[in-house]
Structures are given as structure tokens and as C-alpha cells.
Motif scaffolding. Structure first.
Motif, PDB file in Angstrom:
ATOM      1  N   ASP A 287      -4.986   3.554   1.201  1.00  0.00           N
ATOM      2  CA  ASP A 287      -5.356   2.182   0.846  1.00  0.00           C
ATOM      3  C   ASP A 287      -5.098   1.850  -0.622  1.00  0.00           C
ATOM      4  O   ASP A 287      -5.438   0.769  -1.080  1.00  0.00           O
ATOM      5  CB  ASP A 287      -6.817   1.906   1.203  1.00  0.00           C
ATOM      6  CG  ASP A 287      -7.774   2.908   0.578  1.00  0.00           C
ATOM      7  OD1 ASP A 287      -7.298   3.875  -0.058  1.00  0.00           O
ATOM      8  OD2 ASP A 287      -8.998   2.729   0.730  1.00  0.00           O
ATOM      9  N   ASP A 288      -4.467   2.765  -1.383  1.00  0.00           N
ATOM     10  CA  ASP A 288      -4.117   2.496  -2.776  1.00  0.00           C
ATOM     11  C   ASP A 288      -3.013   1.448  -2.834  1.00  0.00           C
ATOM     12  O   ASP A 288      -2.014   1.536  -2.115  1.00  0.00           O
ATOM     13  CB  ASP A 288      -3.633   3.769  -3.489  1.00  0.00           C
ATOM     14  CG  ASP A 288      -4.759   4.739  -3.776  1.00  0.00           C
ATOM     15  OD1 ASP A 288      -5.938   4.332  -3.659  1.00  0.00           O
ATOM     16  OD2 ASP A 288      -4.479   5.900  -4.117  1.00  0.00           O
ATOM     17  N   LEU A 289      -3.189   0.465  -3.705  1.00  0.00           N
ATOM     18  CA  LEU A 289      -2.175  -0.574  -3.893  1.00  0.00           C
ATOM     19  C   LEU A 289      -1.263  -0.177  -5.041  1.00  0.00           C
ATOM     20  O   LEU A 289      -1.714   0.253  -6.094  1.00  0.00           O
ATOM     21  CB  LEU A 289      -2.834  -1.922  -4.197  1.00  0.00           C
ATOM     22  CG  LEU A 289      -3.651  -2.535  -3.057  1.00  0.00           C
ATOM     23  CD1 LEU A 289      -4.369  -3.788  -3.526  1.00  0.00           C
ATOM     24  CD2 LEU A 289      -2.758  -2.859  -1.874  1.00  0.00           C
TER      25      LEU A 289
ATOM     26  N   LYS B 217       0.853  -1.187   0.000  1.00  0.00           N
ATOM     27  CA  LYS B 217       0.000   0.000   0.000  1.00  0.00           C
ATOM     28  C   LYS B 217       0.888   1.237   0.000  1.00  0.00           C
ATOM     29  O   LYS B 217       2.075   1.172   0.295  1.00  0.00           O
ATOM     30  CB  LYS B 217      -0.906  -0.011   1.227  1.00  0.00           C
ATOM     31  CG  LYS B 217      -1.952  -1.105   1.178  1.00  0.00           C
ATOM     32  CD  LYS B 217      -2.907  -0.984   2.318  1.00  0.00           C
ATOM     33  CE  LYS B 217      -3.995  -2.046   2.170  1.00  0.00           C
ATOM     34  NZ  LYS B 217      -5.032  -1.904   3.178  1.00  0.00           N
ATOM     35  N   ALA B 218       0.309   2.384  -0.316  1.00  0.00           N
ATOM     36  CA  ALA B 218       1.055   3.640  -0.416  1.00  0.00           C
ATOM     37  C   ALA B 218       1.869   3.971   0.842  1.00  0.00           C
ATOM     38  O   ALA B 218       3.002   4.419   0.718  1.00  0.00           O
ATOM     39  CB  ALA B 218       0.107   4.785  -0.762  1.00  0.00           C
TER      40      ALA B 218
ATOM     41  N   TYR C 251      -0.546  10.543   0.325  1.00  0.00           N
ATOM     42  CA  TYR C 251       0.895  10.321   0.199  1.00  0.00           C
ATOM     43  C   TYR C 251       1.318  10.891  -1.137  1.00  0.00           C
ATOM     44  O   TYR C 251       1.060  10.296  -2.187  1.00  0.00           O
ATOM     45  CB  TYR C 251       1.214   8.822   0.303  1.00  0.00           C
ATOM     46  CG  TYR C 251       0.836   8.284   1.659  1.00  0.00           C
ATOM     47  CD1 TYR C 251       1.772   8.252   2.686  1.00  0.00           C
ATOM     48  CD2 TYR C 251      -0.454   7.847   1.931  1.00  0.00           C
ATOM     49  CE1 TYR C 251       1.434   7.791   3.940  1.00  0.00           C
ATOM     50  CE2 TYR C 251      -0.802   7.388   3.189  1.00  0.00           C
ATOM     51  CZ  TYR C 251       0.144   7.363   4.187  1.00  0.00           C
ATOM     52  OH  TYR C 251      -0.196   6.914   5.436  1.00  0.00           O
ATOM     53  N   LYS C 252       1.930  12.083  -1.094  1.00  0.00           N
ATOM     54  CA  LYS C 252       2.362  12.753  -2.320  1.00  0.00           C
ATOM     55  C   LYS C 252       3.795  12.320  -2.603  1.00  0.00           C
ATOM     56  O   LYS C 252       4.692  12.528  -1.782  1.00  0.00           O
ATOM     57  CB  LYS C 252       2.279  14.266  -2.155  1.00  0.00           C
ATOM     58  CG  LYS C 252       2.516  15.031  -3.421  1.00  0.00           C
ATOM     59  CD  LYS C 252       2.285  16.508  -3.203  1.00  0.00           C
ATOM     60  CE  LYS C 252       2.518  17.259  -4.502  1.00  0.00           C
ATOM     61  NZ  LYS C 252       2.332  18.696  -4.326  1.00  0.00           N
TER      62      LYS C 252
END
Length: 188
Positions: free
Chosen positions: A59-61, A3-4, A39-40
Motif C-alpha cells: 500500500d506504499d505510494l 502503489k508499489a 516489493y523489493k
């Protein structure tokens, strides 16, 4: 697939069919309720070296690219280029000051314990060890009788990094510093 929040500077990820080295990760926690932490990430494409900025939710994979982790040693700087040697096969690799970014402050000639990320037989990034021993080059004089849990003072380390150290630490002492948080850990 991580995840990010698990992605750190130096990791290699795949986006839109291209491979990118993660150069910087900024965490933005919104003040509104229910809003997701962002999260940049500042990315550099491995082939063209073009920069790209992307923002991901927690929660981005993300897909990690295929790479090898190799033990490296920092040899020397030649202008804007920095030479690293693979500790296993003694191959030498170059990275520019721009590619190293903030990591450059931690490096010194002959430094061992680095991890190099290699993609297609080319060094694309390094990972610093968890902690590094540095010498204090400038700080206020130590205070006799100061306890370990007392106040702190700023200290400039070789390489130009400034960290907060306990009042009893003297100029010229060697200390152990966490490279991720940039915090004093102990005397070396």
C-alpha cells in the motif's frame, strides 16, 4: 500516484529528491498471517548510475518521475553498448548490457515495437512488448498425436531463453512467448 505493486522494471520513480530507474522487482509474500507482501526493488540512479535496493509494502505510494515514452527500434550491439533508434525522430541512444539486464535475452537486431523511456533527452530504459516471436533452436523431437493440452517439454529459443512448450512443437518452429511470464502462448 501508483502503489508499489503497479511499479514494473523500466519505470522511473522519485525517492529522496533523486530519480531512479527500476531495474528489478522481487515480490516476497510472507507466510505469516497479517504480514504485508513486500516489493523489493533494485534501483539505479539516473545521474550517477549508483545502485540502491529498497523494499516497499503493497500500500506504499510512489511518485513517478517525469519521462517521455517513445517508440524505439533495437539496431545493434557494439561490445557492451546497445544502440536503439527513436522511430519518430531517428535519434540514436545507447544503453549498456548492465542497464538492460534480463531484457537483453529478448532483443535481436532490427527488433521493433520497443518503448523507450526518455528523461532529459536521454534514454534510461526500455520496455519490451507484451509478446515476442522467437525461433526454437533446441528441443526434443515432437511427438505425433500429442494434444494441445498434453505435457510440456523445455525448448531453448534464439537468445538463450528456455521456455516450456507443448510436446507437439518441433525444433525450428517460430512461437509467440509472453515476455513478462516467459510462457509459451502460441505458434507464430
Amino acid at each position: 500516484m501508483p502503489k508499489a505493486p503497479d511499479i514494473k522494471p523500466g519505470h522511473i520513480i522519485e525517492l529522496d529528491g533523486a530519480q531512479y530507474a527500476v531495474r528489478k522487482v522481487d515480490v516476497h509474500s510472507p507466510s505469516a498471517r497479517g504480514a504485508a507482501t513486500l516489493y523489493k526493488m533494485t534501483l539505479a540512479e539516473l545521474v550517477t548510475k549508483r545502485k540502491r535496493e529498497e523494499a516497499f509494502k503493497g500500500d506504499d505510494l510512489l511518485t513517478l518521475a517525469d519521462f517521455q515514452s517513445r517508440s524505439m527500434q533495437y539496431l545493434f550491439a557494439d561490445g557492451e553498448m546497445h544502440t536503439f533508434m527513436d522511430s519518430e525522430d531517428y535519434a540514436q541512444h545507447l544503453l549498456s548490457s548492465e542497464e538492460l539486464g534480463d531484457q537483453l535475452d529478448w532483443l535481436h537486431e532490427g527488433m521493433e515495437g520497443l518503448t523507450g523511456l526518455i528523461v532529459n533527452d536521454e534514454l534510461v530504459a526500455i520496455e519490451l512488448p507484451q509478446s515476442v516471436v522467437k525461433t526454437i533452436v533446441e528441443t526434443a523431437p515432437g511427438i505425433k498425436g500429442a494434444s494441445a493440452s498434453a505435457r510440456t517439454k523445455p525448448a531453448v529459443l534464439d537468445g538463450g531463453i528456455t521456455v516450456q512448450v507443448p510436446e507437439y512443437i518441433e525444433q525450428g518452429e517460430r512461437i509467440k512467448v509472453n515476455t513478462e511470464s516467459r510462457k509459451f502462448m502460441s505458434r507464430a
